[in-house]
Design an enzyme around this catalytic site. Structure first.
Site, PDB file in Angstrom:
ATOM      1  N   LYS A  67       0.831  -1.216   0.000  1.00 47.88           N
ATOM      2  CA  LYS A  67       0.000   0.000   0.000  1.00 47.88           C
ATOM      3  C   LYS A  67       0.861   1.260   0.000  1.00 47.88           C
ATOM      4  O   LYS A  67       0.568   2.217  -0.716  1.00 47.88           O
ATOM      5  CB  LYS A  67      -0.942  -0.017   1.209  1.00 47.88           C
ATOM      6  CG  LYS A  67      -1.922  -1.172   1.215  1.00 47.88           C
ATOM      7  CD  LYS A  67      -2.896  -1.078   2.363  1.00 47.88           C
ATOM      8  CE  LYS A  67      -2.231  -1.257   3.718  1.00 47.88           C
ATOM      9  NZ  LYS A  67      -1.648  -2.617   3.897  1.00 47.88           N
ATOM     10  N   ARG A 140      -9.864   0.751   9.401  1.00 49.59           N
ATOM     11  CA  ARG A 140      -9.493  -0.651   9.575  1.00 49.59           C
ATOM     12  C   ARG A 140     -10.681  -1.517   9.973  1.00 49.59           C
ATOM     13  O   ARG A 140     -10.551  -2.739  10.063  1.00 49.59           O
ATOM     14  CB  ARG A 140      -8.389  -0.779  10.636  1.00 49.59           C
ATOM     15  CG  ARG A 140      -7.065  -0.169  10.209  1.00 49.59           C
ATOM     16  CD  ARG A 140      -6.025  -0.323  11.292  1.00 49.59           C
ATOM     17  NE  ARG A 140      -4.754   0.267  10.924  1.00 49.59           N
ATOM     18  CZ  ARG A 140      -3.775  -0.364  10.299  1.00 49.59           C
ATOM     19  NH1 ARG A 140      -3.940  -1.630   9.959  1.00 49.59           N
ATOM     20  NH2 ARG A 140      -2.642   0.237  10.014  1.00 49.59           N
ATOM     21  N   ARG A 179      11.415  -7.939   5.596  1.00 47.43           N
ATOM     22  CA  ARG A 179      11.135  -6.525   5.846  1.00 47.43           C
ATOM     23  C   ARG A 179      11.926  -6.000   7.051  1.00 47.43           C
ATOM     24  O   ARG A 179      11.960  -6.622   8.113  1.00 47.43           O
ATOM     25  CB  ARG A 179       9.635  -6.321   6.072  1.00 47.43           C
ATOM     26  CG  ARG A 179       9.245  -4.867   6.290  1.00 47.43           C
ATOM     27  CD  ARG A 179       7.748  -4.683   6.237  1.00 47.43           C
ATOM     28  NE  ARG A 179       7.039  -5.337   7.324  1.00 47.43           N
ATOM     29  CZ  ARG A 179       5.729  -5.285   7.492  1.00 47.43           C
ATOM     30  NH1 ARG A 179       4.988  -4.626   6.612  1.00 47.43           N
ATOM     31  NH2 ARG A 179       5.147  -5.902   8.504  1.00 47.43           N
ATOM     32  N   ARG A 212      10.878  -6.497  12.859  1.00 43.05           N
ATOM     33  CA  ARG A 212       9.848  -6.672  13.867  1.00 43.05           C
ATOM     34  C   ARG A 212       9.784  -8.118  14.337  1.00 43.05           C
ATOM     35  O   ARG A 212       9.835  -9.050  13.529  1.00 43.05           O
ATOM     36  CB  ARG A 212       8.483  -6.262  13.303  1.00 43.05           C
ATOM     37  CG  ARG A 212       8.312  -4.781  13.148  1.00 43.05           C
ATOM     38  CD  ARG A 212       7.007  -4.419  12.477  1.00 43.05           C
ATOM     39  NE  ARG A 212       5.859  -5.161  12.952  1.00 43.05           N
ATOM     40  CZ  ARG A 212       4.600  -4.875  12.626  1.00 43.05           C
ATOM     41  NH1 ARG A 212       4.359  -3.868  11.810  1.00 43.05           N
ATOM     42  NH2 ARG A 212       3.604  -5.591  13.096  1.00 43.05           N
ATOM     43  N   ARG A 223      -1.879 -12.453  11.973  1.00 42.08           N
ATOM     44  CA  ARG A 223      -2.230 -11.091  11.572  1.00 42.08           C
ATOM     45  C   ARG A 223      -3.105 -11.101  10.339  1.00 42.08           C
ATOM     46  O   ARG A 223      -4.038 -10.296  10.213  1.00 42.08           O
ATOM     47  CB  ARG A 223      -0.958 -10.284  11.318  1.00 42.08           C
ATOM     48  CG  ARG A 223      -0.214  -9.898  12.590  1.00 42.08           C
ATOM     49  CD  ARG A 223       1.234  -9.571  12.330  1.00 42.08           C
ATOM     50  NE  ARG A 223       1.402  -8.496  11.378  1.00 42.08           N
ATOM     51  CZ  ARG A 223       2.557  -8.233  10.775  1.00 42.08           C
ATOM     52  NH1 ARG A 223       3.617  -8.985  11.011  1.00 42.08           N
ATOM     53  NH2 ARG A 223       2.644  -7.227   9.939  1.00 42.08           N
TER      54      ARG A 223
END
Length: 268
Positions: A67, A140, A179, A212, A223
């Site tokens: 995104k 969200r 990431r 993370r 998630r």
């Protein structure tokens, strides 16, 4: 509003292509020609749609769907203001605004930032914009979506586009595992697609990047399950409103031509 011109060569550089070409949207079997003209005045030409109404758009997609990348490309190509709810939250916390202090208190307590606080932050941010905008990371859930609609319709400025990015879960998982993040700014790096110039170091500040703890397959699946639980109702909500469009692809380069063609049809 300022004005500048962009030459053909620099325009193509923004799009990441060396020459004019045709891009085919997956939502249509016919090809949509995207021609780039020399000396295009982007901010002036792209601030309004063909109807004269600013574009008010959301971008949805699973964690790791790209995104932020798509938002940046849209901003650069169309002069649309791109807003990241995460960036807005971090900035308000850093600046210790009233809403930022409330959010910081929630974060410090290990709580989720409430819908009311997030809605206030977004309301304040949108209030600064007069032209077209794209919002990433909000809403969200249905409650936030309804609050956003109420906020916009009170000013007779309803949403007119919602874009959903569909990327295969296996591709997203690979992105997540690779990431690394610069936490203070929210800048995201990927070891394959956009690695930092120096491994483990932010290109801008020279500070260390973090991986993370929940960027692993098991946490990602949890998630993703939570994302689907919250987002499927959102997609239905916007589909019924007639503003939802979906683009599919496993890379940002595969999705952006579809996004570009969709927006190019809306702008003069």
């Amino acid at each position: 509003m300022f004005r500048y011109t962009q030459s053909l060569s620099s325009r193509r550089a923004v799009l990441g292509h060396a020459q004019k070409q045709r891009w085919q949207s997956s939502s249509s079997a016919s090809e949509t020609a995207v021609e780039v003209d020399d000396q295009v005045q982007l901010p002036q030409l792209r601030s309004l749609t063909r109807t004269g109404t600013p574009l008010r758009m959301l971008i949805l997609g699973a964690p790791g769907a790209g995104k932020g990348t798509q938002s940046s490309r849209v901003r650069e190509s169309f002069g649309i203001t791109a807003i990241s709810s995460g960036d807005v939250l971090r900035r308000n916390i850093a600046e210790q605004t009233v809403a930022g202090q409330k959010a910081a208190a929630a974060v410090a307590s290990g709580l989720l930032v409430s819908d009311d606080i997030i809605v206030d932050l977004i309301r304040n941010e949108l209030g600064k914009i007069t032209g077209s905008w794209l919002l990433d990371g909000f809403p969200r859930n249905i409650a936030q979506a309804q609050a956003l609609d109420t906020m916009l319709e009170a000013n007779n400025q309803p949403l007119n586009a919602v874009v959903n990015l569909r990327v295969s879960e296996s591709v997203i998982l690979q992105r997540i595992v690779e990431r690394y993040v610069h936490v203070p700014s929210g800048r995201v790096y990927n070891l394959t697609y956009n690695p930092p110039k120096t491994p483990g170091i932010d290109d801008v500040t020279g500070e260390r990047l973090e991986h993370r703890p929940d960027d692993n397959p098991e946490s990602f699946r949890r998630r993703l399950e939570q994302y689907h639980k919250l987002t499927e109702p959102l997609l239905e909500y916007y589909d019924k409103s007639g503003v939802l469009t979906s683009f599919a692809g496993d890379t940002s380069d595969a999705i952006f031509p579809q996004f570009y063609a969709f927006l190019d049809q809306r702008f003069d």
